[in-house]
Design an enzyme around this catalytic site. Structure first.
Site, mmCIF file in Angstrom:
data_model
loop_
_atom_site.group_PDB
_atom_site.id
_atom_site.type_symbol
_atom_site.label_atom_id
_atom_site.label_comp_id
_atom_site.label_asym_id
_atom_site.label_seq_id
_atom_site.Cartn_x
_atom_site.Cartn_y
_atom_site.Cartn_z
ATOM 1 N N TYR A 77 0.870 -1.189 0.000
ATOM 2 C CA TYR A 77 0.000 0.000 0.000
ATOM 3 C C TYR A 77 0.902 1.232 0.000
ATOM 4 C CZ TYR A 77 -4.370 2.455 1.077
ATOM 5 O OH TYR A 77 -5.490 3.239 1.010
ATOM 6 N N SER A 183 -20.136 -3.995 0.588
ATOM 7 C CA SER A 183 -18.980 -3.572 1.397
ATOM 8 C C SER A 183 -19.417 -2.409 2.283
ATOM 9 C CB SER A 183 -17.836 -3.131 0.473
ATOM 10 O OG SER A 183 -18.216 -1.951 -0.209
ATOM 11 N N ARG A 205 -21.725 -10.290 -5.112
ATOM 12 C CA ARG A 205 -21.463 -11.686 -5.467
ATOM 13 C C ARG A 205 -22.634 -12.551 -5.016
ATOM 14 N NH1 ARG A 205 -15.319 -13.416 -4.088
ATOM 15 N NH2 ARG A 205 -15.599 -12.357 -2.089
ATOM 16 N N ASP A 206 -22.905 -13.582 -5.821
ATOM 17 C CA ASP A 206 -23.969 -14.520 -5.463
ATOM 18 C C ASP A 206 -23.552 -15.311 -4.214
ATOM 19 O OD1 ASP A 206 -26.353 -15.811 -5.612
ATOM 20 O OD2 ASP A 206 -25.902 -16.947 -7.432
ATOM 21 N N ARG A 207 -24.515 -15.834 -3.490
ATOM 22 C CA ARG A 207 -24.269 -16.627 -2.278
ATOM 23 C C ARG A 207 -25.553 -17.364 -1.935
ATOM 24 N NH1 ARG A 207 -21.990 -12.140 0.686
ATOM 25 N NH2 ARG A 207 -21.804 -11.343 -1.401
ATOM 26 N N TYR A 277 -12.058 2.799 -6.777
ATOM 27 C CA TYR A 277 -11.481 3.121 -5.459
ATOM 28 C C TYR A 277 -10.979 1.884 -4.734
ATOM 29 C CZ TYR A 277 -15.898 1.456 -3.474
ATOM 30 O OH TYR A 277 -16.967 0.676 -3.112
ATOM 31 N N GLY A 278 -11.179 0.702 -5.288
ATOM 32 C CA GLY A 278 -10.689 -0.528 -4.668
ATOM 33 C C GLY A 278 -10.446 -1.560 -5.740
ATOM 34 N N TRP A 303 -8.872 8.322 -4.052
ATOM 35 C CA TRP A 303 -8.186 7.872 -2.829
ATOM 36 C C TRP A 303 -8.459 8.892 -1.736
ATOM 37 C CZ3 TRP A 303 -2.232 7.762 -1.698
ATOM 38 C CH2 TRP A 303 -1.982 6.868 -0.644
ATOM 39 N N LYS A 368 -17.988 -5.615 9.663
ATOM 40 C CA LYS A 368 -16.746 -4.883 9.929
ATOM 41 C C LYS A 368 -16.256 -5.329 11.301
ATOM 42 C CE LYS A 368 -15.217 -2.086 7.598
ATOM 43 N NZ LYS A 368 -14.164 -2.403 6.604
HETATM 44 N N1 NAP Z 1 -9.778 4.562 -2.332
HETATM 45 C C1 NAP Z 1 -10.169 4.865 -1.101
HETATM 46 O O1 NAP Z 1 -9.981 5.970 -0.602
HETATM 47 C C2 NAP Z 1 -10.849 3.810 -0.305
HETATM 48 C C3 NAP Z 1 -11.506 4.142 0.885
HETATM 49 C C4 NAP Z 1 -12.181 3.137 1.573
HETATM 50 C C5 NAP Z 1 -12.139 1.828 1.102
HETATM 51 N N2 NAP Z 1 -11.442 1.563 -0.033
HETATM 52 C C6 NAP Z 1 -11.405 0.213 -0.610
HETATM 53 O O2 NAP Z 1 -12.737 -0.171 -0.837
HETATM 54 C C7 NAP Z 1 -12.823 -1.576 -0.754
HETATM 55 C C8 NAP Z 1 -13.932 -1.935 0.216
HETATM 56 O O3 NAP Z 1 -13.555 -1.511 1.520
HETATM 57 P P1 NAP Z 1 -14.533 -1.788 2.762
HETATM 58 O O4 NAP Z 1 -13.881 -1.368 4.010
HETATM 59 O O5 NAP Z 1 -15.860 -1.237 2.406
HETATM 60 O O6 NAP Z 1 -14.543 -3.377 2.686
HETATM 61 P P2 NAP Z 1 -15.416 -4.480 3.399
HETATM 62 O O7 NAP Z 1 -16.562 -3.913 4.127
HETATM 63 O O8 NAP Z 1 -14.455 -5.393 4.105
HETATM 64 O O9 NAP Z 1 -16.017 -5.279 2.135
HETATM 65 C C9 NAP Z 1 -15.209 -5.947 1.234
HETATM 66 C C10 NAP Z 1 -16.031 -6.134 -0.040
HETATM 67 O O10 NAP Z 1 -15.212 -6.687 -1.051
HETATM 68 C C11 NAP Z 1 -15.925 -7.764 -1.668
HETATM 69 N N3 NAP Z 1 -14.964 -8.734 -2.183
HETATM 70 C C12 NAP Z 1 -13.963 -9.328 -1.503
HETATM 71 N N4 NAP Z 1 -13.271 -10.130 -2.342
HETATM 72 C C13 NAP Z 1 -13.863 -10.018 -3.570
HETATM 73 C C14 NAP Z 1 -13.616 -10.606 -4.835
HETATM 74 N N5 NAP Z 1 -12.612 -11.469 -5.034
HETATM 75 N N6 NAP Z 1 -14.439 -10.273 -5.860
HETATM 76 C C15 NAP Z 1 -15.460 -9.415 -5.685
HETATM 77 N N7 NAP Z 1 -15.736 -8.815 -4.507
HETATM 78 C C16 NAP Z 1 -14.948 -9.125 -3.461
HETATM 79 C C17 NAP Z 1 -16.763 -8.342 -0.552
HETATM 80 O O11 NAP Z 1 -17.812 -9.071 -1.126
HETATM 81 P P3 NAP Z 1 -18.335 -10.459 -0.491
HETATM 82 O O12 NAP Z 1 -19.297 -10.085 0.602
HETATM 83 O O13 NAP Z 1 -18.979 -11.104 -1.633
HETATM 84 O O14 NAP Z 1 -17.138 -11.184 0.053
HETATM 85 C C18 NAP Z 1 -17.237 -7.056 0.112
HETATM 86 O O15 NAP Z 1 -18.296 -6.492 -0.622
HETATM 87 C C19 NAP Z 1 -11.450 -2.059 -0.346
HETATM 88 O O16 NAP Z 1 -10.731 -2.392 -1.515
HETATM 89 C C20 NAP Z 1 -10.834 -0.845 0.301
HETATM 90 O O17 NAP Z 1 -9.429 -0.863 0.284
HETATM 91 C C21 NAP Z 1 -10.814 2.515 -0.738
#
Ligand code: NAP
Length: 376
Positions: A77, A183, A205-207, A277-278, A303, A368
């Site tokens: 990162y 997420s 994603r499906d489940r 963003y991810g 970001w 979370k």
């Molecule tokens: N750019 C920025 O400033 C910023 C700020 C905040 C967060 N982010 C990014 O945003 C993303 C989400 O963060 P969060 O804290 O909201 O995460 P989170 O609540 O932990 O959720 C993770 C999400 O990713 C999905 N996921 C995981 N593996 C996957 C895959 N292989 N294919 C498709 N979906 C997948 C999960 O879906 P399932 O339920 O199906 O597992 C879930 O929806 C992360 O990448 C984080 O780094 C970026």
């Protein structure tokens, strides 16, 4: 909760009234980047000295485990915590968190003991029981939020709000589309969109319990929820046109990447913006050139750290105040969560942290995970 906090603020409003000196101080540290289960350990630390004139001593109340925290520990990162020569050249993990001000330096005037603060400095080392930070490195939390709302308010909800606001010009009734919709960011996008009278098409994603997830997101305000398999069906574009009454979708939000995002981008109309963003799938994003030539697509990255760096403290405070207003109005809820309380020996706490990370990063857990150091 509110009353207790109000009383505490009243009781502690004299400086230096409370001390961390007798509380055990512990942090989750690592000396080299790598697999969190191998490099992280909990370590007892010496008590914090009284703060210098410009600093605050904080008791950390709750620290979320976010996906980016894992990437930081892995060393993949761009933001890195400062190394701590005073503690034997280790890093303290953790970026986001809620803390209570316990002691303030003589020239600090923006917060008093008892106030709640969140970090505005990235990689502050929040996976610790206590922190010493500069006055400018924190933002005071508006009154009236729960601990979990406050602890999770400085990364995901502002990411959602800025992405909805900063890229496309949207009017009430407009549609946006997003992936990773369950997420924490995705759920904030759903709720903030609903508060702004925007409509959302949400991809997940499906489940086995997909109908339960669809109902949950609908109850947060999602207009439509589709799985990626449903997105790939031929009839989906026609269904989406019916939903939007042919109105062009101007904004797509991407936290996943890969083929599903290419398909999602196909739902966007002319002059639309795709904001990434991810990269949860870890697959690269590939977009047909025709989208740029014939539909004038613009593809951006967002970001939150860059936003914080490029905005003033008063902009940051205003952003968080706006989100706090939505939370207090019941329009923006804390994510579903699990609090893991850390207690016992350093070895036991190290193991509890490893388990918590396993839960927090396994996907599909749906909650979370937040860390809390027990006051033993
Ligand atoms: N750019 C920025 O400033 C910023 C700020 C905040 C967060 N982010 C990014 O945003 C993303 C989400 O963060 P969060 O804290 O909201 O995460 P989170 O609540 O932990 O959720 C993770 C999400 O990713 C999905 N996921 C995981 N593996 C996957 C895959 N292989 N294919 C498709 N979906 C997948 C999960 O879906 P399932 O339920 O199906 O597992 C879930 O929806 C992360 O990448 C984080 O780094 C970026």
């Amino acid at each position: 909760m509110f009353l207790r906090r109000h009383l505490r603020v009243t009781l502690l409003s004299t400086r230096h009234i409370s001390s961390l000196a007798n509380s055990p101080h512990r942090a989750v540290v690592y000396s080299s980047t790598g697999n969190p289960s191998q490099v992280l350990s909990a370590r007892a630390l010496p008590p914090l000295p009284p703060p210098s004139p410009t600093h605050l001593n904080l008791r950390v109340l709750l620290s979320p485990i976010n996906p980016a925290d894992i990437n930081v520990i892995e060393g993949v990162y761009p933001s890195k915590p400062s190394i701590r020569p005073d503690l034997g050249n280790v890093f303290i993990a953790g970026n986001e968190g809620l803390a209570e001000v316990v002691d303030v330096g003589d020239s600090v005037n923006s917060v008093v003991p008892g106030d709640w603060v969140v970090m505005s400095k990235p990689q502050a080392g929040t996976w610790a029981s206590q922190l010493s930070v500069g006055e400018g490195d924190v933002i005071k939390v508006p009154q009236g939020l729960s601990e979990v709302q406050a602890a999770t308010m400085s990364v995901n909800p502002p990411t959602a709000l800025c992405m909805l606001r900063d890229f496309a010009s949207l009017s009430p009734g407009d549609y946006i589309v997003q992936n990773g919709a369950n997420s924490a960011v995705g759920q904030a996008v759903i709720q903030i969109s609903a508060a702004l009278s925007l409509k959302t098409i949400n991809l997940v994603r499906d489940r086995p319990d997909i109908s339960e997830l669809k109902s949950k997101l609908s109850s947060l305000g999602a207009t439509h929820v589709l799985t990626y398999d449903e997105l790939a069906e031929k009839s989906t574009k026609t269904r989406v046109k019916e939903w939007t009454s042919g109105r062009s979708i101007k904004l797509g939000l991407n936290c996943v990447g890969g083929r599903d995002t290419t398909l999602m981008t196909g739902l966007l109309g002319h002059d639309a913006h795709l904001v990434s963003y991810g990269a949860m799938s870890k697959s690269p994003l590939s977009l047909p050139t025709s989208y740029f030539i014939f539909k004038n697509l613009t593809s951006h990255g967002f970001w939150m750290s860059r936003w914080y760096d490029s905005h003033s403290k008063s902009d940051r405070e205003q952003l968080l105040a706006e989100l706090a207003d939505m939370m207090i109005a019941g329009k923006l809820h804390a994510p579903e969560h699990e609090i893991v309380t850390l207690r016992g020996s350093d070895e036991q706490v190290s193991e509890q942290v490893r388990e918590a990370i396993g839960k927090g990063s396994a996907g599909r857990h749906g909650k979370k995970v937040l860390l809390r150091f027990a006051e033993e």
